[in-house]
Motif scaffolding. Structure first.
Motif, PDB file in Angstrom:
ATOM      1  N   ILE A  79     -19.199  11.880  28.672  1.00 24.53           N
ATOM      2  CA  ILE A  79     -19.649  13.151  29.242  1.00 24.53           C
ATOM      3  C   ILE A  79     -20.158  12.894  30.654  1.00 24.53           C
ATOM      4  O   ILE A  79     -21.071  12.084  30.859  1.00 24.53           O
ATOM      5  CB  ILE A  79     -20.748  13.799  28.382  1.00 24.53           C
ATOM      6  CG1 ILE A  79     -20.223  14.096  26.967  1.00 24.53           C
ATOM      7  CG2 ILE A  79     -21.217  15.109  29.000  1.00 24.53           C
ATOM      8  CD1 ILE A  79     -20.527  13.057  25.959  1.00 24.53           C
ATOM      9  N   ILE A  80     -19.539  13.542  31.638  1.00 26.40           N
ATOM     10  CA  ILE A  80     -19.972  13.429  33.037  1.00 26.40           C
ATOM     11  C   ILE A  80     -20.958  14.551  33.323  1.00 26.40           C
ATOM     12  O   ILE A  80     -20.649  15.731  33.103  1.00 26.40           O
ATOM     13  CB  ILE A  80     -18.783  13.554  34.008  1.00 26.40           C
ATOM     14  CG1 ILE A  80     -17.755  12.452  33.769  1.00 26.40           C
ATOM     15  CG2 ILE A  80     -19.258  13.502  35.451  1.00 26.40           C
ATOM     16  CD1 ILE A  80     -16.565  12.517  34.701  1.00 26.40           C
ATOM     17  N   VAL A  81     -22.142  14.196  33.796  1.00 21.36           N
ATOM     18  CA  VAL A  81     -23.163  15.213  34.083  1.00 21.36           C
ATOM     19  C   VAL A  81     -23.837  14.931  35.425  1.00 21.36           C
ATOM     20  O   VAL A  81     -23.762  13.826  35.953  1.00 21.36           O
ATOM     21  CB  VAL A  81     -24.244  15.262  32.979  1.00 21.36           C
ATOM     22  CG1 VAL A  81     -23.663  15.727  31.653  1.00 21.36           C
ATOM     23  CG2 VAL A  81     -24.928  13.897  32.815  1.00 21.36           C
ATOM     24  N   ASN A  82     -24.511  15.932  35.925  1.00 26.89           N
ATOM     25  CA  ASN A  82     -25.304  15.804  37.146  1.00 26.89           C
ATOM     26  C   ASN A  82     -26.723  15.404  36.755  1.00 26.89           C
ATOM     27  O   ASN A  82     -27.404  16.119  36.006  1.00 26.89           O
ATOM     28  CB  ASN A  82     -25.317  17.142  37.894  1.00 26.89           C
ATOM     29  CG  ASN A  82     -25.949  17.026  39.277  1.00 26.89           C
ATOM     30  OD1 ASN A  82     -26.785  16.158  39.518  1.00 26.89           O
ATOM     31  ND2 ASN A  82     -25.537  17.883  40.183  1.00 26.89           N
TER      32      ASN A  82
ATOM     33  N   VAL B 225     -16.065  23.935  36.869  1.00 28.42           N
ATOM     34  CA  VAL B 225     -16.271  22.742  36.046  1.00 28.42           C
ATOM     35  C   VAL B 225     -15.420  22.849  34.787  1.00 28.42           C
ATOM     36  O   VAL B 225     -15.434  23.869  34.094  1.00 28.42           O
ATOM     37  CB  VAL B 225     -17.759  22.594  35.652  1.00 28.42           C
ATOM     38  CG1 VAL B 225     -17.935  21.403  34.715  1.00 28.42           C
ATOM     39  CG2 VAL B 225     -18.623  22.419  36.889  1.00 28.42           C
TER      40      VAL B 225
ATOM     41  N   GLY C 275     -19.798  17.854  36.919  1.00 29.01           N
ATOM     42  CA  GLY C 275     -18.704  17.550  36.007  1.00 29.01           C
ATOM     43  C   GLY C 275     -17.428  17.417  36.815  1.00 29.01           C
ATOM     44  O   GLY C 275     -17.465  17.301  38.035  1.00 29.01           O
TER      45      GLY C 275
ATOM     46  N   GLY D 260     -21.647  19.820  31.701  1.00 30.38           N
ATOM     47  CA  GLY D 260     -20.798  18.819  32.325  1.00 30.38           C
ATOM     48  C   GLY D 260     -19.380  18.864  31.803  1.00 30.38           C
ATOM     49  O   GLY D 260     -18.889  19.915  31.353  1.00 30.38           O
ATOM     50  N   THR D 261     -18.696  17.728  31.881  1.00 35.78           N
ATOM     51  CA  THR D 261     -17.309  17.629  31.402  1.00 35.78           C
ATOM     52  C   THR D 261     -17.223  16.554  30.328  1.00 35.78           C
ATOM     53  O   THR D 261     -17.650  15.415  30.548  1.00 35.78           O
ATOM     54  CB  THR D 261     -16.351  17.275  32.544  1.00 35.78           C
ATOM     55  OG1 THR D 261     -16.366  18.307  33.525  1.00 35.78           O
ATOM     56  CG2 THR D 261     -14.927  17.119  32.026  1.00 35.78           C
ATOM     57  N   ARG D 262     -16.658  16.922  29.208  1.00 40.91           N
ATOM     58  CA  ARG D 262     -16.442  15.984  28.104  1.00 40.91           C
ATOM     59  C   ARG D 262     -15.003  15.452  28.188  1.00 40.91           C
ATOM     60  O   ARG D 262     -14.049  16.214  28.080  1.00 40.91           O
ATOM     61  CB  ARG D 262     -16.669  16.708  26.784  1.00 40.91           C
ATOM     62  CG  ARG D 262     -16.691  15.826  25.551  1.00 40.91           C
ATOM     63  CD  ARG D 262     -16.994  16.698  24.325  1.00 40.91           C
ATOM     64  NE  ARG D 262     -18.237  17.429  24.490  1.00 40.91           N
ATOM     65  CZ  ARG D 262     -19.426  16.994  24.091  1.00 40.91           C
ATOM     66  NH1 ARG D 262     -19.532  15.806  23.511  1.00 40.91           N
ATOM     67  NH2 ARG D 262     -20.507  17.726  24.265  1.00 40.91           N
TER      68      ARG D 262
END
Length: 266
Positions: free
Chosen positions: A241-244, A200, A189, A261-263
């Protein structure tokens, strides 16, 4: 008139460097989600592979404000790598896990109608998306296929354009009426320095991101990843949404509303 997509449709953007690192379980999960009635639509990049191929062919390449200067010669390589190598590699990996998928370029069926960017005289054949053939995407998902889209645009005169994968993904999501997009990266994130440790951020707005970049709280290699994700927020897209991608069951967790992750919101 906008087509009516499956309410369980979602757009997935995968960067070129991330694709090389995705585990087999990621592609297995796409099959599981398809069986559960979800309709993924994938838009992918391929920057590192394009750069490597240009180097092998001794073709000069440079970036202007984050976009690759695209001559006719460079454009041939971009299309070859994105529509050929990268696109079919993703299709193969998904099909190996039993899901139905079909790889297409933005040129096919006039899927991504593009126009030159404002500084085309400086940067060459780089385009931005003017229209998306949403009916074509709908027909593929209704037929049980996962569309895998290479971001090559085309105008009504048949001119091709190199389109940034992030802006292409955002345009696709907006035109098919998707409000949520998942950006698959190689980080968990957006990371922020807190007491000399990276943490994160679970939620953040685009304005807050710009502030953190300005004050050096987001820095280095994290900046282009974040700016890329922000390009996806356009039109109807309300959140990214950024995810791994290596996180187990990452897509399912996002779709079920888990905090991961990051929204990013507008």
């Amino acid at each position: 008139m906008r087509c009516i997509m499956n309410p369980k449709s979602f757009v997935l953007k995968c960067g070129g460097s991330t694709l090389e690192e995705l585990p087999k379980t990621f592609f297995q999960e796409l099959k599981i989600l398809q069986d559960e009635g979800y309709s993924p639509v994938i838009v992918h990049g391929g920057g590192p592979a394009i750069s490597n191929t240009l180097t092998k062919l001794n073709i000069e390449t440079e970036f202007i404000n984050g976009l690759r200067k695209t001559t006719n010669e460079v454009l041939d390589v971009v299309e070859m790598v994105l529509s050929g190598k990268m696109n079919k590699e993703i299709v193969r990996k998904i099909q190996m896990n039993g899901a139905n998928t079909l790889g297409i370029s933005g040129v096919d069926g006039n899927l991504l109608e593009a126009e030159p960017v404002h500084n085309a005289e400086e940067i060459g054949y780089v385009g931005e998306i003017k229209q998306v053939n949403a009916e074509l995407i709908q027909s593929l998902t209704n037929s049980g296929y996962i569309p895998v889209i290479a971001p090559i645009g085309i105008d009504r005169n048949g001119q091709r354009y190199n389109v940034n994968a992030d802006t292409a993904a955002g345009a696709v999501a907006s035109h098919i009426g998707v409000h949520k997009m998942i950006v698959v990266t190689d980080v968990p994130g957006i990371l922020k320095e807190v007491n000399h440790q990276s943490e994160v951020l679970p939620n953040v707005t685009t304005n807050e991101i710009e502030e953190m970049i300005h004050f050096g709280e987001i820095f280095g290699g994290m900046i282009p990843k974040v700016r890329a994700a922000m390009k996806c927020i356009q039109g109807d897209v309300q959140e990214v949404i950024i995810v791994n991608g290596s996180e187990p069951n990452v897509l399912t967790k996002v779709l079920k509303g888990e905090t991961i992750g990051t929204r990013i919101t507008k």
